[in-house]
Design a protein around this motif. Structure first.
Motif, PDB file in Angstrom:
ATOM      1  N   ASP A 222      12.755 -20.030 -10.318  1.00 47.41           N
ATOM      2  CA  ASP A 222      11.761 -21.444  -9.145  1.00 47.41           C
ATOM      3  C   ASP A 222      12.497 -22.019  -8.271  1.00 47.41           C
ATOM      4  O   ASP A 222      12.180 -24.358  -7.963  1.00 47.41           O
ATOM      5  CB  ASP A 222      10.786 -22.136 -10.345  1.00 47.41           C
ATOM      6  CG  ASP A 222       9.283 -22.748  -9.680  1.00 47.41           C
ATOM      7  OD1 ASP A 222       9.040 -22.346  -8.508  1.00 47.41           O
ATOM      8  OD2 ASP A 222       9.116 -24.117  -9.756  1.00 47.41           O
ATOM      9  N   LEU A 223      13.047 -21.981  -7.315  1.00 47.19           N
ATOM     10  CA  LEU A 223      13.545 -22.656  -6.227  1.00 47.19           C
ATOM     11  C   LEU A 223      12.571 -23.029  -5.311  1.00 47.19           C
ATOM     12  O   LEU A 223      11.666 -22.525  -4.768  1.00 47.19           O
ATOM     13  CB  LEU A 223      14.602 -22.067  -4.994  1.00 47.19           C
ATOM     14  CG  LEU A 223      15.570 -21.285  -6.492  1.00 47.19           C
ATOM     15  CD1 LEU A 223      16.475 -20.736  -5.537  1.00 47.19           C
ATOM     16  CD2 LEU A 223      16.453 -22.674  -6.718  1.00 47.19           C
ATOM     17  N   PRO A 224      12.521 -24.954  -4.658  1.00 50.29           N
ATOM     18  CA  PRO A 224      11.906 -24.830  -3.442  1.00 50.29           C
ATOM     19  C   PRO A 224      11.994 -24.239  -2.012  1.00 50.29           C
ATOM     20  O   PRO A 224      10.602 -24.006  -2.063  1.00 50.29           O
ATOM     21  CB  PRO A 224      12.216 -26.545  -3.439  1.00 50.29           C
ATOM     22  CG  PRO A 224      13.699 -26.261  -3.874  1.00 50.29           C
ATOM     23  CD  PRO A 224      13.594 -25.656  -5.233  1.00 50.29           C
ATOM     24  N   ASP A 225      13.519 -23.631  -1.804  1.00 47.58           N
ATOM     25  CA  ASP A 225      13.176 -23.113  -0.672  1.00 47.58           C
ATOM     26  C   ASP A 225      13.919 -21.136  -1.135  1.00 47.58           C
ATOM     27  O   ASP A 225      14.660 -21.549  -2.178  1.00 47.58           O
ATOM     28  CB  ASP A 225      14.619 -23.321  -0.351  1.00 47.58           C
ATOM     29  CG  ASP A 225      15.154 -22.931   0.917  1.00 47.58           C
ATOM     30  OD1 ASP A 225      13.970 -22.097   1.898  1.00 47.58           O
ATOM     31  OD2 ASP A 225      15.466 -23.129   1.873  1.00 47.58           O
ATOM     32  N   LEU A 226      14.373 -20.542  -0.125  1.00 47.66           N
ATOM     33  CA  LEU A 226      14.405 -19.301  -0.824  1.00 47.66           C
ATOM     34  C   LEU A 226      15.037 -18.890   0.536  1.00 47.66           C
ATOM     35  O   LEU A 226      14.456 -19.011   1.876  1.00 47.66           O
ATOM     36  CB  LEU A 226      12.385 -18.244  -1.480  1.00 47.66           C
ATOM     37  CG  LEU A 226      12.719 -18.582  -2.851  1.00 47.66           C
ATOM     38  CD1 LEU A 226      11.723 -17.996  -2.991  1.00 47.66           C
ATOM     39  CD2 LEU A 226      13.529 -17.964  -3.787  1.00 47.66           C
ATOM     40  N   VAL A 228      14.034 -15.538   1.436  1.00 48.88           N
ATOM     41  CA  VAL A 228      12.738 -14.590   1.967  1.00 48.88           C
ATOM     42  C   VAL A 228      11.654 -15.401   2.021  1.00 48.88           C
ATOM     43  O   VAL A 228      11.420 -15.672   0.668  1.00 48.88           O
ATOM     44  CB  VAL A 228      12.955 -12.850   1.198  1.00 48.88           C
ATOM     45  CG1 VAL A 228      14.051 -12.406   2.279  1.00 48.88           C
ATOM     46  CG2 VAL A 228      13.371 -12.385   0.167  1.00 48.88           C
ATOM     47  N   GLU A 229      10.867 -15.105   2.106  1.00 49.62           N
ATOM     48  CA  GLU A 229       9.368 -14.504   2.113  1.00 49.62           C
ATOM     49  C   GLU A 229       8.954 -14.972   0.934  1.00 49.62           C
ATOM     50  O   GLU A 229       9.298 -13.467  -0.090  1.00 49.62           O
ATOM     51  CB  GLU A 229       8.167 -14.369   3.318  1.00 49.62           C
ATOM     52  CG  GLU A 229       8.029 -14.705   4.400  1.00 49.62           C
ATOM     53  CD  GLU A 229       7.857 -13.843   5.807  1.00 49.62           C
ATOM     54  OE1 GLU A 229       6.995 -13.031   5.332  1.00 49.62           O
ATOM     55  OE2 GLU A 229       8.946 -14.465   6.166  1.00 49.62           O
ATOM     56  N   ARG A 230       8.441 -15.745  -0.409  1.00 45.65           N
ATOM     57  CA  ARG A 230       8.296 -15.532  -1.549  1.00 45.65           C
ATOM     58  C   ARG A 230       7.002 -14.094  -1.479  1.00 45.65           C
ATOM     59  O   ARG A 230       7.371 -13.422  -3.043  1.00 45.65           O
ATOM     60  CB  ARG A 230       6.856 -16.893  -1.713  1.00 45.65           C
ATOM     61  CG  ARG A 230       7.389 -17.521  -2.602  1.00 45.65           C
ATOM     62  CD  ARG A 230       6.660 -19.323  -2.593  1.00 45.65           C
ATOM     63  NE  ARG A 230       8.119 -20.445  -1.462  1.00 45.65           N
ATOM     64  CZ  ARG A 230       8.502 -20.466  -2.999  1.00 45.65           C
ATOM     65  NH1 ARG A 230       8.761 -19.993  -4.184  1.00 45.65           N
ATOM     66  NH2 ARG A 230       9.628 -21.555  -2.020  1.00 45.65           N
TER      67      ARG A 230
END
Lengths: 271, 287
Positions: A222-226, A228-230
């Motif tokens: 559940d990272l705020p940033d990733l 690749v696109e969710r």
């Protein structure tokens, strides 16, 4: 004639009486989908991470592309980058809807694809549109390098986004869906980092590279940033063909070549 | 003046999203808004069923065509004081040929994206049928790339017929359950209305509205005259008269507030729905 007494004129088929909105496997169909072109290497050239760096970053990558083109069928898809961010920013400020942002955001990866085409023209670089997708076998047979936008063709038909207005399906999603449509197992994302780290490597020198991770583990973090696109992680969990994403560093000489050979360089995100 | 920013090996254009990860929820949240601009709020999208209307042929199609013609004439009238129906954009479903296509395609092992690529052709045929019947009353089949010509057609009193199936084609996202593409023509019309900021859609089918079960298979199926989206989602019938995906996306929508499902086999229902009367089933986004 009373229309309520007029029968629907129907064609007999296994689905003639099915409610197509129910989901699931329709009864009586033994479905085994065909992979259309499983040996194509579908790769995304990052917008912000590669194209916006200009010649210094892009030329060495194109050298590797040209060196590999007679050995592999390469389909290049382009990201957007800073101009797409500028468009989204201005369009959001103007209170325009997500579908309009998606349509406008599509212009930038198309420009990038055209730039790649100009640079690769003498090696068979070919700018193609979504409508040319069915001609891919011809382009490969001719030894060309088809180059297209990474954006999926949704445009104005992009769904409203949750918690913001930036379209959820952008170039990562488009590249993943391109691989899925062609029946390709692994989509390659050429970026400017060696894949995925436990923390931001630019800020934390102790951050370690993750070699392999499942989409589920990534979602659970559940990272705020990733990276690749969710939506791509969501789709990866239920795709038919494309079950792996490979994130590689295009700035590291040779990484792309090794990735095209099927080596597990960078980070592999699996189902 | 806009600044170009360099220094990290990339060239950026200064903007609120510069250097940002568009995947970052905190960044995306900055673009959230409750007052999104409505591009064409007073237009109503009217979807005409494939199986339910077109596949019944003349007896069902011609009365609907008549009603559309009258609605258009009422809109064009210059009589003072006359109440005018809203401008309409029309869409059509594909019907039984879509089912046949999907059935053959699945048997052949065509992947989901391939099936999505195929089905639009069958509804385009219905758009041509409708246009042939309505051409002398100002209809026109709009090509997808003519999206921004809609104001031209509506201002001149024409009846544009849009392509219902959304352009997801080979890029259809993997469905949650089973191999069938989920972004069908009802969803496509919904999203068309939503992006243009329309408030209302009317689906013309062959039942009096939405039922708790498919009324064609179950004797005791009950009509739902009025329901909110959240009530519907909480208690979703297994068999639906419109695409499930439509309701899922509607939850996040900002413009469409009402979807009405009327019976096209009952002359006058569409006209009443456009006049704001609660015929058929009225689904509202909020209570």
């Amino acid at each position: 004639m009373n229309p309520t007494k007029t029968e629907r004129r129907r064609i007999a088929s296994s689905l003639v009486d099915a409610t197509l909105t129910t989901g699931g496997m329709p009864e009586g169909i033994d479905y085994s989908p065909v992979a259309m072109m499983p040996d194509v290497r579908v790769m995304k050239i990052g917008g912000q991470s590669v194209m916006d760096r200009g010649r210094a970053a892009l030329y060495p990558i194109l050298d590797e592309v040209v060196a590999a083109k007679d050995k592999h069928k390469l389909l290049l898809c382009c990201g957007g980058g800073t101009r797409a961010r500028h468009i989204y920013s201005v369009a959001s400020d103007l209170e325009l809807p997500t579908g309009v942002l998606a349509a406008l955001g599509g212009y930038v990866p198309r420009q990038n694809a055209r730039m790649l085409q100009m640079l690769l023209a003498k090696h068979g670089g070919l700018f193609i549109l979504h409508d040319d997708f069915e001609k891919l076998p011809l382009y490969f047979r001719l030894g060309c390098i088809p180059i297209m936008t990474g954006m999926p063709p949704f445009g104005y038909w992009e769904k409203p986004s949750q918690g913001g207005r930036i379209p959820e399906h952008r170039t990562d999603a488009g590249v993943f869906l391109t691989a899925e449509a062609l029946g390709v197992k692994r989509a390659i994302f050429v970026k400017d980092e060696d894949g995925l780290y436990t923390d931001d490597p630019k800020k934390n020198p102790k951050a370690e590279r993750i070699h392999r991770i499942t989409a589920k583990e990534l979602i659970e973090r559940d990272l705020p940033d990733l990276v690749v696109e969710r939506v791509v992680l969501e789709y990866l969990a239920r795709s038919t063909f494309c079950t792996e994403l490979q994130i590689i560093n295009g700035l590291e000489k040779g990484q792309l070549t090794r990735a095209l050979e099927g080596e597990d360089v960078g980070t592999i995100i699996t189902r | 003046m806009t600044k170009l920013v360099t220094g990290d090996g990339r060239t950026h254009i200064e903007s609120a999203l510069m250097r940002e990860s568009l995947v970052d929820r905190r960044v995306v949240a900055k673009t959230d808004s409750e007052k999104e601009f409505a591009i064409m709020p007073d237009v109503v999208l009217v979807g005409i069923g494939g199986q339910s209307i077109f596949d019944r042929g003349k007896a069902a199609v011609l009365p609907v065509v008549d009603e559309l013609r009258e609605l258009r004439a009422a809109r064009m009238t210059t009589k003072p004081g006359a109440s005018k129906p809203p401008a309409m954009v029309l869409g059509v479903g594909g019907g039984t040929r879509v089912r046949h296509t999907v059935s053959v395609a699945l048997d052949l092992g065509i992947p989901t994206g391939g099936v999505a690529q195929l089905v639009g052709a069958m509804e385009e045929a219905n758009a041509v049928f409708l246009n042939a019947l309505l051409a002398k009353h100002g209809s026109i089949v709009m090509q997808r790339e003519h999206f921004w010509e809609l104001p031209l057609y509506l201002e001149s009193g024409m009846l544009p017929i849009v392509i219902s199936i959304p352009p997801y084609h080979f890029w259809e996202p993997p469905p949650e359950d089973g191999p069938l593409p989920t972004h069908g023509s009802d969803f496509g019309l919904f999203i068309h209305a939503e992006v243009l900021g329309m408030k209302k859609l009317v689906f013309v089918k062959d039942e009096d509205g939405l039922y708790d079960r498919d009324p064609k298979r179950h004797e005791g199926a009950k009509l739902i005259p009025k329901i909110t989206l959240s009530e519907l989602l909480a208690n979703m019938p297994d068999e639906l008269i419109v695409d499930r995906q439509l309701f899922t996306s509607w939850q996040r929508a900002r413009h469409v507030t009402e979807i009405q499902i009327v019976n096209g086999l009952v002359p006058g229902q569409l006209t009443k729905a456009l006049a704001g009367e609660p015929v058929g089933t009225v689904i509202r986004r909020t209570a």
